[in-house]
Design a protein around this motif. Structure first.
Motif: not given
Ligand code: NDP
Length: 448
Positions: A438-446
């Protein structure tokens, strides 16, 4: 208190901004307890305020639900939908209809759902909803009118690519049918907007069974890897008599375990020779009636009305499958004293944080619900896939996928726990592995 200043600040802020929400705060504490080394190892988490964002829901919807009872009297309830995190997919999580429902309980459930859904490996975010409507004792007509009024507001906020609710306590096939029917009428659209539907109108085979069966598949894999053991010949307790408990009972029996005790909200019963599985299953559908029916048929079995007493029953493995806050530290001590070597959660957070710490300290294996009960939401996601593709898999195909998913969930938790030097701490492994995606996705999405 944590060693990390960052975690201390997160917890302080959560406590300050969520007064009178003990269940939600408990869920956050249980999660943060696993995060010390994670935030230390990855400075991007603090630099990007990931945890600050992770503990605040993206959106909370609350609405009035008016309906008319069979006597023509107007009744008013409150409905909610907590859309907590959509980093890896549309919000997904059940609806609970129970008089105990409030925002604290729904926020805790939605928060748990983020990590749980991530662990399934499927593209679904975390959400939960429900109402303080109590379906017990209501007629079909009353339940239908309530569901239609509930959906008259909820339909604006959900959709197959936005938010896909399902069942939970008090919401089964009947309620899902009424909710789906009214959504279809309002939107003029037949889509996979809710899961747990009947197979006749877009539901998946094996969805009713998925959570209970999945719990047993998870427990089997955990026993195999951590003890070179299996469920065969084990004496087990399953609390509850609802959707999760009854299919857990059925699968445990098939896998060769002996279920010695069960319960419902009115009481518990115990038979050391093994309970009558067929009779318990037949009566599991009658809400609030299972306990009464069982002790009426078998008046000589040990039984009682205090639900905590079920944890005094000697067993090898305990499966709390009813609701939150079932096992406190005293119950955990009783389980350990009487020979229990594993607690596997079918319900969401049935074991309180102090009891979890005690079980770990005493070497009792612990399987957290967010990993062990993920089979339900996993098959719900398979239902979304079947709806989107306009096709239907057989029971055997779905069950096979479910078995693989449950094994994979266990191994994700076990691998993360091993990487952080505590291979038997599956709760810590679950939090770390679920959060990472989840946090990798949050990082990628800005910053959204
Ligand atoms: P059901 O409503 O089908 O069953 C709940 C069972 O728990 C019933 O037997 C009920 O008793 C009993 N119960 C409810 N409240 C209490 C209480 N306060 N004290 C003692 N017993 C109680 O719900 P589910 O089986 O669907 O859900 C059970 C748990 O599993 C919940 O924590 C839910 O969030 C979780 N879960 C459910 C999933 C699903 O697919 N359904 C998926 C993942 C998690 P009675 O029969 O008397 O009403």
């Amino acid at each position: 208190m944590y060693n990390s200043e960052y975690l201390n600040k997160i917890l302080e802020d959560v406590k300050r901004s969520n007064p009178n929400q003990p269940e939600f705060i408990n869920a956050v504490v249980e999660f943060l307890d696993s995060m010390e080394e994670v935030v230390e190892k990855d400075p991007r988490i603090e630099a990007n305020a990931i945890l600050e964002r992770f503990v605040v829901p993206e959106r909370v919807i609350s609405f009035r639900v008016c309906w008319v009872d069979d006597n023509g009297k107007i009744r008013v309830n409150t409905g909610y939908r907590v859309q907590f995190n959509s980093a890896i997919g549309p919000y997904k999580g059940g609806l609970r209809f129970d008089k105990s429902v409030n925002l604290s309980i729904l926020k805790f459930l939605a928060f748990e759902q983020i990590v749980k859904n991530s662990l399934t490996g499927l593209p679904i975010g975390g959400g939960k909803g429900g109402s303080d409507f109590d379906p017990i004792g209501k007629s079909d007509g009353e339940v239908m009118r309530f569901c239609q009024s509930f959906m008259a507001e909820l339909y604006r906020h959900i959709g197959p690519n936005l938010d896909v609710p399902a069942g939970d306590i008090g919401v089964g096939g009947r309620e899902v049918g009424y909710l789906f029917g009214f959504y279809k009428k309002l939107k003029n659209d037949f889509s996979g907007v809710i899961t747990g539907k009947g197979v006749e109108y877009g539901g998946s085979y094996a969805r009713p069974e998925a959570t209970g069966y999945g719990v047993m598949y998870f427990a089997s894999e955990m026993l195999k890897v951590l003890r070179n053991d299996s469920l065969k010949g084990k004496k087990i307790i399953i609390s509850g008599s609802g959707k999760v408990a009854s299919f857990a009972l059925e699968k445990a029996n098939t896998l060769g375990a002996t279920v010695v005790a069960m319960s419902d909200r009115n009481g518990w019963y115990y038979d050391p020779k093994g309970i009558d599985v067929e009779f318990a299953l037949k009566n599991a559908k009658a809400k609030g009636e299972t306990y009464k029916a069982y002790i009426e048929k078998y008046p000589n079995v040990a039984h009682g009305e205090n639900n905590h007493d079920i944890w005094n029953v000697p067993c090898d493995i305990a499966f709390p499958c009813a609701t939150q806050k079932e096992i406190n530290v005293n119950d955990a001590m009783n389980l350990k004293k009487n020979g229990c070597f594993m607690v596997c959660e079918g319900a969401n957070m049935p074991t309180d944080v102090e009891a979890i710490h005690y079980l770990h300290k005493e070497g009792v294996l612990f399987a957290p619900g967010k990993a062990a009960n993920g089979g339900g939401v996993a098959v719900s996601c398979l239902e979304m896939s079947q709806d989107a593709m306009h096709l239907s898999w057989t029971f055997e195909e779905v069950d096979e996928k479910l078995q693989k998913i449950m094994k994979d969930i266990f191994h994700k938790c076990y691998d993360a726990a091993t990487l952080y030097n505590e291979p038997t701490n599956i709760a810590k492994g679950a939090n770390i592995a679920g959060f990472k995606k989840v946090y990798e996705a949050m990082l990628a999405e800005g910053l959204v």
